[in-house]
Write a protein that holds these residues in place. Structure first.
Motif, PDB file in Angstrom:
ATOM      1  N   GLN A 132       0.844  -1.197   0.000  1.00 31.34           N
ATOM      2  CA  GLN A 132       0.000   0.000   0.000  1.00 31.34           C
ATOM      3  C   GLN A 132       0.876   1.243   0.000  1.00 31.34           C
ATOM      4  OE1 GLN A 132      -1.963  -0.994   3.627  1.00 31.34           O
ATOM      5  NE2 GLN A 132      -3.659  -2.040   2.632  1.00 31.34           N
ATOM      6  N   GLN A 133       0.615   2.116  -0.972  1.00 33.71           N
ATOM      7  CA  GLN A 133       1.411   3.340  -1.098  1.00 33.71           C
ATOM      8  C   GLN A 133       0.651   4.342  -1.945  1.00 33.71           C
ATOM      9  OE1 GLN A 133       5.228   2.763  -3.014  1.00 33.71           O
ATOM     10  NE2 GLN A 133       6.110   4.602  -2.098  1.00 33.71           N
ATOM     11  N   SER A 134       0.610   5.584  -1.471  1.00 33.99           N
ATOM     12  CA  SER A 134      -0.028   6.683  -2.208  1.00 33.99           C
ATOM     13  C   SER A 134      -1.454   6.341  -2.650  1.00 33.99           C
ATOM     14  CB  SER A 134       0.818   7.071  -3.433  1.00 33.99           C
ATOM     15  OG  SER A 134       2.110   7.443  -3.040  1.00 33.99           O
ATOM     16  N   GLY A 135      -2.187   5.660  -1.784  1.00 34.51           N
ATOM     17  CA  GLY A 135      -3.577   5.335  -2.095  1.00 34.51           C
ATOM     18  C   GLY A 135      -3.760   4.059  -2.880  1.00 34.51           C
ATOM     19  N   ALA A 136      -2.673   3.486  -3.425  1.00 33.30           N
ATOM     20  CA  ALA A 136      -2.765   2.241  -4.193  1.00 33.30           C
ATOM     21  C   ALA A 136      -2.660   1.043  -3.253  1.00 33.30           C
ATOM     22  CB  ALA A 136      -1.665   2.181  -5.237  1.00 33.30           C
ATOM     23  N   ASP A 137      -3.390  -0.016  -3.582  1.00 35.85           N
ATOM     24  CA  ASP A 137      -3.365  -1.265  -2.820  1.00 35.85           C
ATOM     25  C   ASP A 137      -3.113  -2.392  -3.812  1.00 35.85           C
ATOM     26  OD1 ASP A 137      -3.944  -3.589  -1.361  1.00 35.85           O
ATOM     27  OD2 ASP A 137      -5.302  -2.510  -0.033  1.00 35.85           O
ATOM     28  N   LEU A 138      -1.868  -2.910  -3.842  1.00 37.52           N
ATOM     29  CA  LEU A 138      -1.460  -3.846  -4.882  1.00 37.52           C
ATOM     30  C   LEU A 138      -1.046  -5.188  -4.277  1.00 37.52           C
ATOM     31  CD1 LEU A 138       0.757  -1.328  -6.873  1.00 37.52           C
ATOM     32  CD2 LEU A 138      -1.567  -2.033  -7.453  1.00 37.52           C
ATOM     33  N   PRO A 139      -1.499  -6.292  -4.863  1.00 30.66           N
ATOM     34  CA  PRO A 139      -1.106  -7.608  -4.367  1.00 30.66           C
ATOM     35  C   PRO A 139       0.406  -7.814  -4.474  1.00 30.66           C
ATOM     36  CG  PRO A 139      -2.958  -7.774  -5.895  1.00 30.66           C
ATOM     37  CD  PRO A 139      -2.437  -6.381  -6.000  1.00 30.66           C
ATOM     38  N   LEU A 140       0.979  -8.435  -3.443  1.00 31.48           N
ATOM     39  CA  LEU A 140       2.411  -8.748  -3.456  1.00 31.48           C
ATOM     40  C   LEU A 140       2.639 -10.033  -2.672  1.00 31.48           C
ATOM     41  CD1 LEU A 140       5.420  -8.214  -3.950  1.00 31.48           C
ATOM     42  CD2 LEU A 140       5.417  -6.705  -1.937  1.00 31.48           C
ATOM     43  N   THR A 141       3.149 -11.045  -3.338  1.00 33.01           N
ATOM     44  CA  THR A 141       3.519 -12.304  -2.691  1.00 33.01           C
ATOM     45  C   THR A 141       5.033 -12.401  -2.637  1.00 33.01           C
ATOM     46  OG1 THR A 141       1.505 -13.455  -3.404  1.00 33.01           O
ATOM     47  CG2 THR A 141       3.416 -14.813  -2.829  1.00 33.01           C
ATOM     48  N   LEU A 142       5.571 -12.578  -1.428  1.00 34.60           N
ATOM     49  CA  LEU A 142       7.010 -12.675  -1.231  1.00 34.60           C
ATOM     50  C   LEU A 142       7.390 -14.124  -0.959  1.00 34.60           C
ATOM     51  CD1 LEU A 142       7.471  -9.582   1.120  1.00 34.60           C
ATOM     52  CD2 LEU A 142       8.151  -9.732  -1.275  1.00 34.60           C
ATOM     53  N   ASN A 143       8.418 -14.599  -1.633  1.00 34.83           N
ATOM     54  CA  ASN A 143       8.915 -15.953  -1.446  1.00 34.83           C
ATOM     55  C   ASN A 143      10.320 -15.907  -0.861  1.00 34.83           C
ATOM     56  OD1 ASN A 143       6.755 -17.649  -2.745  1.00 34.83           O
ATOM     57  ND2 ASN A 143       7.249 -16.288  -4.455  1.00 34.83           N
ATOM     58  N   LYS A 144      10.562 -16.783   0.118  1.00 33.24           N
ATOM     59  CA  LYS A 144      11.877 -16.824   0.735  1.00 33.24           C
ATOM     60  C   LYS A 144      12.885 -17.401  -0.250  1.00 33.24           C
ATOM     61  CE  LYS A 144      13.396 -17.237   5.476  1.00 33.24           C
ATOM     62  NZ  LYS A 144      13.051 -17.777   6.812  1.00 33.24           N
TER      63      LYS A 144
END
Length: 472
Positions: A111-123
Protein backbone atom coordinates in the motif's frame (compact mmCIF):
# COMPACT_ATOMS: atom_id res chain seq x y z
CA UNK A 1 25.37 -6.00 41.49
CA UNK A 2 28.22 -5.15 39.15
CA UNK A 3 28.18 -6.25 35.52
CA UNK A 4 31.27 -8.41 36.22
CA UNK A 5 29.59 -10.46 38.92
CA UNK A 6 26.43 -10.78 36.88
CA UNK A 7 28.42 -12.27 33.99
CA UNK A 8 30.33 -14.62 36.29
CA UNK A 9 27.07 -15.77 37.78
CA UNK A 10 25.57 -16.50 34.40
CA UNK A 11 28.66 -18.42 33.29
CA UNK A 12 28.59 -20.44 36.50
CA UNK A 13 25.02 -21.63 36.08
CA UNK A 14 25.19 -22.21 32.30
CA UNK A 15 26.71 -25.77 32.54
CA UNK A 16 23.75 -26.91 34.64
CA UNK A 17 21.55 -26.07 31.68
CA UNK A 18 23.68 -27.69 28.99
CA UNK A 19 20.64 -29.07 27.20
CA UNK A 20 18.94 -25.66 27.07
CA UNK A 21 18.38 -24.49 23.48
CA UNK A 22 18.61 -20.93 22.21
CA UNK A 23 15.24 -19.57 21.06
CA UNK A 24 14.47 -20.59 17.47
CA UNK A 25 15.26 -17.99 14.82
CA UNK A 26 12.41 -15.76 13.79
CA UNK A 27 10.81 -17.24 10.64
CA UNK A 28 10.93 -13.84 8.95
CA UNK A 29 14.73 -13.67 9.08
CA UNK A 30 16.15 -14.13 5.58
CA UNK A 31 15.75 -12.84 2.03
CA UNK A 32 12.31 -12.42 0.46
CA UNK A 33 11.50 -11.61 -3.14
CA UNK A 34 8.33 -10.90 -5.10
CA UNK A 35 6.87 -8.77 -7.86
CA UNK A 36 4.21 -6.09 -7.88
CA UNK A 37 2.09 -6.22 -11.02
CA UNK A 38 1.73 -2.69 -12.38
CA UNK A 39 -0.56 -1.37 -15.11
CA UNK A 40 0.51 -1.84 -18.73
CA UNK A 41 1.80 -5.36 -17.98
CA UNK A 42 4.86 -4.10 -16.12
CA UNK A 43 6.27 -5.73 -12.99
CA UNK A 44 8.37 -4.27 -10.20
CA UNK A 45 10.70 -6.59 -8.28
CA UNK A 46 10.74 -6.11 -4.49
CA UNK A 47 13.51 -7.70 -2.38
CA UNK A 48 13.43 -7.64 1.42
CA UNK A 49 16.41 -8.48 3.60
CA UNK A 50 15.14 -9.19 7.14
CA UNK A 51 17.46 -9.79 10.08
CA UNK A 52 17.41 -9.60 13.88
CA UNK A 53 19.57 -7.22 15.88
CA UNK A 54 21.27 -7.98 19.20
CA UNK A 55 17.97 -7.64 21.04
CA UNK A 56 16.21 -9.95 18.57
CA UNK A 57 14.32 -6.94 17.22
CA UNK A 58 13.49 -7.45 13.54
CA UNK A 59 15.00 -5.02 11.06
CA UNK A 60 14.50 -4.91 7.29
CA UNK A 61 16.02 -3.27 4.25
CA UNK A 62 14.43 -3.22 0.82
CA UNK A 63 15.90 -3.25 -2.68
CA UNK A 64 14.01 -2.25 -5.81
CA UNK A 65 16.61 -2.98 -8.50
CA UNK A 66 14.60 -1.57 -11.42
CA UNK A 67 14.52 1.79 -9.66
CA UNK A 68 18.16 1.57 -8.53
CA UNK A 69 16.92 1.79 -4.93
CA UNK A 70 18.95 -0.24 -2.47
CA UNK A 71 18.96 -0.53 1.31
CA UNK A 72 15.71 1.36 1.96
CA UNK A 73 15.24 0.94 5.70
CA UNK A 74 11.94 -0.22 7.19
CA UNK A 75 10.68 1.78 10.14
CA UNK A 76 8.82 -1.19 11.64
CA UNK A 77 8.77 -4.99 11.18
CA UNK A 78 6.20 -7.01 13.10
CA UNK A 79 5.12 -10.65 13.21
CA UNK A 80 2.12 -11.59 15.32
CA UNK A 81 1.10 -15.18 14.79
CA UNK A 82 1.07 -15.40 11.01
CA UNK A 83 0.31 -11.72 10.45
CA UNK A 84 3.20 -9.73 8.96
CA UNK A 85 3.42 -5.93 8.89
CA UNK A 86 6.29 -3.86 7.51
CA UNK A 87 6.31 -0.05 7.35
CA UNK A 88 8.56 2.17 5.23
CA UNK A 89 7.89 5.66 6.56
CA UNK A 90 10.59 7.22 4.36
CA UNK A 91 8.56 6.40 1.22
CA UNK A 92 5.16 6.34 2.96
CA UNK A 93 4.56 2.66 2.15
CA UNK A 94 3.10 -0.29 4.07
CA UNK A 95 3.15 -4.03 3.49
CA UNK A 96 0.81 -6.43 5.24
CA UNK A 97 0.56 -10.16 4.65
CA UNK A 98 0.10 -13.68 5.99
CA UNK A 99 3.02 -16.06 6.56
CA UNK A 100 2.49 -19.58 5.18
CA UNK A 101 2.59 -22.64 7.46
CA UNK A 102 5.99 -23.69 6.06
CA UNK A 103 7.40 -20.17 6.65
CA UNK A 104 8.45 -19.87 2.98
CA UNK A 105 5.87 -17.45 1.59
CA UNK A 106 4.07 -14.26 2.60
CA UNK A 107 0.88 -13.45 0.68
CA UNK A 108 -0.10 -9.83 1.12
CA UNK A 109 -0.61 -6.31 -0.21
CA UNK A 110 1.64 -3.33 -0.85
CA UNK A 111 0.00 0.00 0.00
CA UNK A 112 1.41 3.34 -1.10
CA UNK A 113 -0.03 6.68 -2.21
CA UNK A 114 -3.58 5.33 -2.10
CA UNK A 115 -2.77 2.24 -4.19
CA UNK A 116 -3.37 -1.27 -2.82
CA UNK A 117 -1.46 -3.85 -4.88
CA UNK A 118 -1.11 -7.61 -4.37
CA UNK A 119 2.41 -8.75 -3.46
CA UNK A 120 3.52 -12.30 -2.69
CA UNK A 121 7.01 -12.68 -1.23
CA UNK A 122 8.91 -15.95 -1.45
CA UNK A 123 11.88 -16.82 0.73
CA UNK A 124 15.06 -17.24 -1.27
CA UNK A 125 18.74 -17.97 -0.66
CA UNK A 126 19.79 -16.05 -3.79
CA UNK A 127 17.75 -12.90 -4.39
CA UNK A 128 17.85 -11.35 -7.84
CA UNK A 129 20.77 -9.01 -8.34
CA UNK A 130 20.37 -6.34 -10.98
CA UNK A 131 23.03 -3.67 -11.38
CA UNK A 132 21.72 -1.00 -13.74
CA UNK A 133 24.08 0.05 -16.50
CA UNK A 134 24.91 3.76 -16.68
CA UNK A 135 27.41 4.03 -19.57
CA UNK A 136 27.35 7.84 -19.68
CA UNK A 137 28.42 8.33 -16.06
CA UNK A 138 31.91 9.87 -16.15
CA UNK A 139 34.73 8.41 -14.08
CA UNK A 140 37.83 10.15 -12.77
CA UNK A 141 40.36 11.33 -13.59
CA UNK A 142 38.54 14.18 -15.28
CA UNK A 143 40.12 16.44 -17.93
CA UNK A 144 39.11 19.51 -15.92
CA UNK A 145 39.37 20.94 -12.40
CA UNK A 146 36.92 19.86 -9.70
CA UNK A 147 36.39 21.99 -6.58
CA UNK A 148 34.08 21.34 -3.65
CA UNK A 149 32.55 24.60 -2.44
CA UNK A 150 30.32 25.95 0.34
CA UNK A 151 27.72 28.57 -0.56
CA UNK A 152 26.08 30.65 2.20
CA UNK A 153 22.60 32.08 1.63
CA UNK A 154 22.55 35.52 3.28
CA UNK A 155 18.74 35.51 3.20
CA UNK A 156 18.58 32.17 5.04
CA UNK A 157 21.35 32.04 7.68
CA UNK A 158 20.71 28.35 8.47
CA UNK A 159 21.35 27.37 4.85
CA UNK A 160 24.83 26.63 3.56
CA UNK A 161 24.76 24.86 0.22
CA UNK A 162 27.42 22.25 -0.53
CA UNK A 163 28.33 22.10 -4.19
CA UNK A 164 30.83 21.19 -6.87
CA UNK A 165 32.40 23.66 -9.28
CA UNK A 166 34.00 22.21 -12.41
CA UNK A 167 36.39 24.44 -14.36
CA UNK A 168 37.86 23.78 -17.82
CA UNK A 169 41.62 23.59 -17.93
CA UNK A 170 43.41 26.46 -19.59
CA UNK A 171 43.26 30.20 -19.44
CA UNK A 172 40.01 31.78 -18.29
CA UNK A 173 37.87 33.54 -17.61
CA UNK A 174 35.26 30.97 -18.66
CA UNK A 175 31.53 31.19 -19.32
CA UNK A 176 29.55 29.31 -16.68
CA UNK A 177 26.24 27.65 -15.88
CA UNK A 178 24.41 27.07 -12.62
CA UNK A 179 22.41 23.82 -12.61
CA UNK A 180 19.09 23.91 -10.73
CA UNK A 181 17.51 20.54 -9.93
CA UNK A 182 13.94 19.32 -10.21
CA UNK A 183 11.46 18.64 -7.41
CA UNK A 184 12.37 16.30 -4.58
CA UNK A 185 15.37 15.99 -2.26
CA UNK A 186 18.02 15.98 -4.96
CA UNK A 187 21.73 16.10 -4.43
CA UNK A 188 24.11 17.97 -6.72
CA UNK A 189 24.07 15.13 -9.27
CA UNK A 190 20.25 15.14 -9.50
CA UNK A 191 20.27 11.37 -9.02
CA UNK A 192 17.06 9.81 -10.38
CA UNK A 193 16.88 6.00 -10.19
CA UNK A 194 20.66 5.80 -10.40
CA UNK A 195 20.88 8.26 -13.29
CA UNK A 196 23.18 11.10 -12.23
CA UNK A 197 21.67 13.61 -14.62
CA UNK A 198 23.57 16.70 -13.52
CA UNK A 199 26.89 14.85 -13.27
CA UNK A 200 26.53 13.85 -16.92
CA UNK A 201 25.41 17.35 -17.97
CA UNK A 202 28.15 19.12 -15.98
CA UNK A 203 30.80 16.78 -17.38
CA UNK A 204 29.68 17.41 -20.97
CA UNK A 205 29.54 21.19 -20.61
CA UNK A 206 32.86 21.45 -18.80
CA UNK A 207 34.56 19.34 -21.48
CA UNK A 208 33.17 21.91 -23.93
CA UNK A 209 34.74 24.86 -22.07
CA UNK A 210 31.74 25.91 -19.94
CA UNK A 211 32.30 25.96 -16.18
CA UNK A 212 29.49 24.45 -14.10
CA UNK A 213 28.28 24.83 -10.52
CA UNK A 214 25.85 22.31 -9.10
CA UNK A 215 24.76 21.87 -5.47
CA UNK A 216 22.86 19.73 -3.00
CA UNK A 217 19.44 21.22 -2.29
CA UNK A 218 18.96 22.65 1.19
CA UNK A 219 18.72 19.91 3.81
CA UNK A 220 20.01 17.29 1.34
CA UNK A 221 23.43 15.66 1.19
CA UNK A 222 25.99 18.00 2.73
CA UNK A 223 23.82 21.12 2.55
CA UNK A 224 22.31 22.51 5.74
CA UNK A 225 18.77 23.80 6.16
CA UNK A 226 15.34 22.19 6.22
CA UNK A 227 14.12 20.61 2.99
CA UNK A 228 10.71 19.59 4.34
CA UNK A 229 9.59 23.15 5.10
CA UNK A 230 10.99 24.73 1.93
CA UNK A 231 8.85 26.36 -0.77
CA UNK A 232 9.53 27.24 -4.40
CA UNK A 233 10.50 30.71 -3.22
CA UNK A 234 13.02 29.23 -0.77
CA UNK A 235 14.63 27.20 -3.54
CA UNK A 236 14.77 30.35 -5.67
CA UNK A 237 16.51 32.15 -2.80
CA UNK A 238 19.11 29.37 -2.68
CA UNK A 239 19.67 29.47 -6.44
CA UNK A 240 20.02 33.26 -6.30
CA UNK A 241 22.74 32.92 -3.65
CA UNK A 242 24.45 30.22 -5.72
CA UNK A 243 24.57 32.18 -8.97
CA UNK A 244 25.91 35.28 -7.18
CA UNK A 245 28.57 33.05 -5.62
CA UNK A 246 29.44 31.65 -9.06
CA UNK A 247 29.84 35.10 -10.59
CA UNK A 248 32.51 35.97 -8.02
CA UNK A 249 34.65 32.84 -8.42
CA UNK A 250 38.16 33.11 -9.88
CA UNK A 251 38.29 32.00 -13.49
CA UNK A 252 34.63 32.85 -14.17
CA UNK A 253 33.48 35.59 -16.54
CA UNK A 254 30.62 37.20 -14.55
CA UNK A 255 29.09 38.58 -17.75
CA UNK A 256 28.69 35.09 -19.21
CA UNK A 257 26.92 33.24 -16.40
CA UNK A 258 23.60 31.54 -17.08
CA UNK A 259 21.03 29.23 -15.50
CA UNK A 260 20.00 25.71 -16.50
CA UNK A 261 16.93 24.39 -14.72
CA UNK A 262 15.37 20.94 -15.04
CA UNK A 263 11.67 20.40 -14.28
CA UNK A 264 11.06 22.34 -11.01
CA UNK A 265 14.42 23.97 -11.70
CA UNK A 266 12.76 25.35 -14.83
CA UNK A 267 10.42 27.27 -12.51
CA UNK A 268 13.21 28.45 -10.22
CA UNK A 269 15.51 29.65 -13.04
CA UNK A 270 13.07 32.30 -14.37
CA UNK A 271 12.36 33.42 -10.80
CA UNK A 272 16.07 34.10 -10.36
CA UNK A 273 16.57 35.62 -13.82
CA UNK A 274 13.64 37.98 -13.27
CA UNK A 275 15.54 39.42 -10.29
CA UNK A 276 18.95 39.54 -11.98
CA UNK A 277 19.10 41.40 -15.31
CA UNK A 278 22.79 40.45 -15.64
CA UNK A 279 22.02 36.75 -16.17
CA UNK A 280 23.45 35.94 -19.62
CA UNK A 281 21.06 33.15 -20.63
CA UNK A 282 18.50 30.66 -19.34
CA UNK A 283 17.98 27.02 -20.42
CA UNK A 284 14.72 25.33 -19.40
CA UNK A 285 14.86 21.53 -19.53
CA UNK A 286 11.23 20.37 -19.37
CA UNK A 287 10.54 23.51 -17.37
CA UNK A 288 6.87 24.20 -16.59
CA UNK A 289 5.01 27.04 -18.26
CA UNK A 290 1.68 25.65 -17.02
CA UNK A 291 0.11 26.63 -13.69
CA UNK A 292 0.97 24.20 -10.89
CA UNK A 293 -2.48 22.70 -10.24
CA UNK A 294 -3.19 22.39 -13.98
CA UNK A 295 0.18 20.74 -14.62
CA UNK A 296 -0.36 18.11 -11.92
CA UNK A 297 -3.76 17.23 -13.37
CA UNK A 298 -2.32 16.94 -16.89
CA UNK A 299 0.59 14.86 -15.60
CA UNK A 300 -1.72 12.47 -13.73
CA UNK A 301 -3.95 12.05 -16.77
CA UNK A 302 -1.10 11.32 -19.20
CA UNK A 303 0.66 8.83 -16.91
CA UNK A 304 -2.59 7.00 -16.14
CA UNK A 305 -3.42 6.76 -19.85
CA UNK A 306 -0.05 5.22 -20.69
CA UNK A 307 -0.40 2.75 -17.81
CA UNK A 308 -3.71 1.54 -19.20
CA UNK A 309 -6.04 2.90 -16.53
CA UNK A 310 -9.66 2.93 -17.83
CA UNK A 311 -10.92 6.38 -18.85
CA UNK A 312 -13.76 6.26 -16.31
CA UNK A 313 -11.25 5.67 -13.51
CA UNK A 314 -9.04 8.48 -14.79
CA UNK A 315 -11.98 10.87 -14.82
CA UNK A 316 -12.89 9.87 -11.26
CA UNK A 317 -9.29 10.32 -10.08
CA UNK A 318 -8.99 13.75 -11.70
CA UNK A 319 -12.22 14.95 -10.11
CA UNK A 320 -11.15 13.82 -6.63
CA UNK A 321 -7.75 15.45 -7.06
CA UNK A 322 -9.34 18.64 -8.36
CA UNK A 323 -11.33 18.91 -5.14
CA UNK A 324 -8.24 18.22 -3.03
CA UNK A 325 -6.17 20.82 -4.88
CA UNK A 326 -8.94 23.38 -4.49
CA UNK A 327 -8.96 22.86 -0.74
CA UNK A 328 -5.20 23.37 -0.53
CA UNK A 329 -5.44 26.52 -2.65
CA UNK A 330 -8.34 28.06 -0.70
CA UNK A 331 -7.78 26.91 2.90
CA UNK A 332 -4.58 28.39 4.29
CA UNK A 333 -4.84 26.62 7.66
CA UNK A 334 -3.21 23.16 7.24
CA UNK A 335 -5.29 21.62 10.04
CA UNK A 336 -8.57 22.80 8.56
CA UNK A 337 -7.41 21.72 5.10
CA UNK A 338 -6.61 18.26 6.47
CA UNK A 339 -10.16 17.87 7.83
CA UNK A 340 -11.72 19.03 4.55
CA UNK A 341 -9.55 16.65 2.51
CA UNK A 342 -10.45 13.75 4.80
CA UNK A 343 -14.12 14.46 4.14
CA UNK A 344 -13.56 14.40 0.37
CA UNK A 345 -11.63 11.13 0.48
CA UNK A 346 -14.10 9.45 2.86
CA UNK A 347 -16.92 10.31 0.50
CA UNK A 348 -15.08 9.34 -2.70
CA UNK A 349 -13.27 6.25 -1.38
CA UNK A 350 -15.11 4.97 1.72
CA UNK A 351 -13.02 1.76 1.79
CA UNK A 352 -9.66 3.53 1.69
CA UNK A 353 -7.49 2.68 4.67
CA UNK A 354 -6.72 5.52 7.05
CA UNK A 355 -2.97 5.15 6.57
CA UNK A 356 -3.26 5.57 2.81
CA UNK A 357 -5.55 8.56 3.30
CA UNK A 358 -3.10 10.16 5.72
CA UNK A 359 -0.26 9.71 3.21
CA UNK A 360 -2.18 11.45 0.43
CA UNK A 361 -3.19 14.36 2.64
CA UNK A 362 0.31 14.76 4.08
CA UNK A 363 1.83 14.94 0.60
CA UNK A 364 -0.60 17.71 -0.42
CA UNK A 365 -0.36 19.71 2.79
CA UNK A 366 3.35 20.54 2.62
CA UNK A 367 4.70 24.08 2.22
CA UNK A 368 6.24 23.10 -1.13
CA UNK A 369 3.04 21.62 -2.56
CA UNK A 370 1.05 24.64 -1.44
CA UNK A 371 3.50 26.96 -3.20
CA UNK A 372 3.58 24.78 -6.31
CA UNK A 373 -0.18 24.37 -6.77
CA UNK A 374 -0.67 28.13 -6.56
CA UNK A 375 2.24 29.05 -8.81
CA UNK A 376 1.81 30.52 -12.30
CA UNK A 377 5.18 30.52 -14.15
CA UNK A 378 4.02 33.17 -16.63
CA UNK A 379 4.57 36.07 -14.21
CA UNK A 380 8.30 35.45 -13.80
CA UNK A 381 8.75 34.46 -17.46
CA UNK A 382 7.37 37.84 -18.56
CA UNK A 383 10.20 39.47 -16.61
CA UNK A 384 13.03 37.49 -18.21
CA UNK A 385 14.78 39.43 -20.97
CA UNK A 386 17.94 37.40 -21.68
CA UNK A 387 18.13 34.66 -24.35
CA UNK A 388 16.05 31.61 -23.37
CA UNK A 389 16.18 28.06 -24.67
CA UNK A 390 13.20 25.86 -23.70
CA UNK A 391 13.36 22.18 -24.70
CA UNK A 392 11.20 19.14 -24.07
CA UNK A 393 10.69 15.56 -25.18
CA UNK A 394 7.59 14.61 -27.12
CA UNK A 395 7.08 11.62 -24.79
CA UNK A 396 7.41 13.66 -21.60
CA UNK A 397 4.36 12.77 -19.49
CA UNK A 398 5.32 14.92 -16.50
CA UNK A 399 5.62 18.22 -18.35
CA UNK A 400 4.03 17.52 -21.76
CA UNK A 401 5.99 19.58 -24.30
CA UNK A 402 3.14 20.10 -26.76
CA UNK A 403 1.07 21.98 -24.19
CA UNK A 404 3.96 23.46 -22.23
CA UNK A 405 6.43 25.06 -24.64
CA UNK A 406 3.90 27.34 -26.39
CA UNK A 407 2.93 28.80 -22.99
CA UNK A 408 6.58 29.49 -22.15
CA UNK A 409 7.12 31.18 -25.50
CA UNK A 410 3.92 33.21 -25.13
CA UNK A 411 4.80 34.50 -21.66
CA UNK A 412 8.33 35.47 -22.68
CA UNK A 413 7.10 37.34 -25.74
CA UNK A 414 4.41 39.09 -23.71
CA UNK A 415 7.29 40.54 -21.71
CA UNK A 416 9.00 41.72 -24.88
CA UNK A 417 11.59 38.95 -25.10
CA UNK A 418 12.27 37.98 -28.71
CA UNK A 419 15.38 35.93 -27.94
CA UNK A 420 13.43 32.72 -27.45
CA UNK A 421 14.21 29.27 -28.87
CA UNK A 422 11.97 26.26 -28.27
CA UNK A 423 12.58 22.72 -29.46
CA UNK A 424 10.80 19.39 -29.05
CA UNK A 425 12.98 16.28 -29.29
CA UNK A 426 11.15 13.23 -30.67
CA UNK A 427 11.12 9.98 -28.70
CA UNK A 428 12.46 11.44 -25.44
CA UNK A 429 10.92 11.45 -21.95
CA UNK A 430 11.05 13.87 -19.01
CA UNK A 431 14.68 12.98 -18.32
CA UNK A 432 15.59 13.33 -22.02
CA UNK A 433 16.08 9.59 -22.42
CA UNK A 434 15.05 7.65 -25.55
CA UNK A 435 12.01 5.67 -24.41
CA UNK A 436 9.02 3.56 -25.41
CA UNK A 437 6.09 5.25 -23.67
CA UNK A 438 7.51 8.03 -21.48
CA UNK A 439 6.23 6.37 -18.31
CA UNK A 440 8.33 7.09 -15.18
CA UNK A 441 8.36 3.31 -14.68
CA UNK A 442 10.83 3.11 -17.59
CA UNK A 443 13.37 5.63 -16.25
CA UNK A 444 15.52 3.20 -14.26
CA UNK A 445 15.60 0.49 -16.93
CA UNK A 446 16.85 2.80 -19.69
CA UNK A 447 20.65 2.84 -19.90
CA UNK A 448 20.94 6.33 -21.41
CA UNK A 449 21.00 9.07 -18.78
CA UNK A 450 20.82 12.10 -21.09
CA UNK A 451 20.45 11.84 -24.86
CA UNK A 452 23.72 13.00 -26.49
CA UNK A 453 21.83 14.97 -29.17
CA UNK A 454 20.28 17.16 -26.47
CA UNK A 455 23.60 17.64 -24.69
CA UNK A 456 25.20 18.79 -27.94
CA UNK A 457 22.27 21.08 -28.77
CA UNK A 458 22.38 22.80 -25.36
CA UNK A 459 26.14 23.30 -25.49
CA UNK A 460 26.05 24.67 -29.04
CA UNK A 461 23.16 27.04 -28.22
CA UNK A 462 24.96 28.46 -25.17
CA UNK A 463 28.16 29.04 -27.12
CA UNK A 464 26.16 30.66 -29.91
CA UNK A 465 24.40 33.08 -27.53
CA UNK A 466 27.68 34.07 -25.92
CA UNK A 467 29.46 34.57 -29.24
CA UNK A 468 31.88 31.73 -28.58
CA UNK A 469 33.37 29.33 -31.07
CA UNK A 470 31.49 26.03 -30.84
CA UNK A 471 33.79 23.24 -29.68
CA UNK A 472 33.60 19.73 -31.17
Amino acid sequence: MSLFYLLVGLLAIYPAFGAMQMPPPNPLVGNWEGQIALPNNQKLTIILHISADNTQQLVAKMDVPQQAAYGVSASRVALQGTNVEIDFDVIQAHFTGTLSSDNKQIVGHWQQSGADLPLTLNKTDKPTSITPKRPQEPKPPYPYEVHNVSIPNPNAPSVILAGTLTLPKGNGPFPAALLIAGSGPHDRDEDVFGHKIFLVLADYLTRHHIAVLRYDKRGVGQSTGNFKTATLQDFASDALAAVKFLMHQPGIDPKQVGLIGHSEGGIVAPLVASQMPNIAYVVLLAGPGIKGADLLALQEERIAQVQGVPSAEIHKMLEINRQLYQIVLEEKDPQKAQTLMQNVLHKAQPKMQQQAMDQIIASLNTPWMRSFLAYDPAKALRQVHCPVLAVGGDKDLQVPAKEDLPLIQKALRQGGNRQVTTKVFPGLNHLFQPCQTGSPLEYAEIETTFDPKVLAYISHWIQQQLGLRSSP
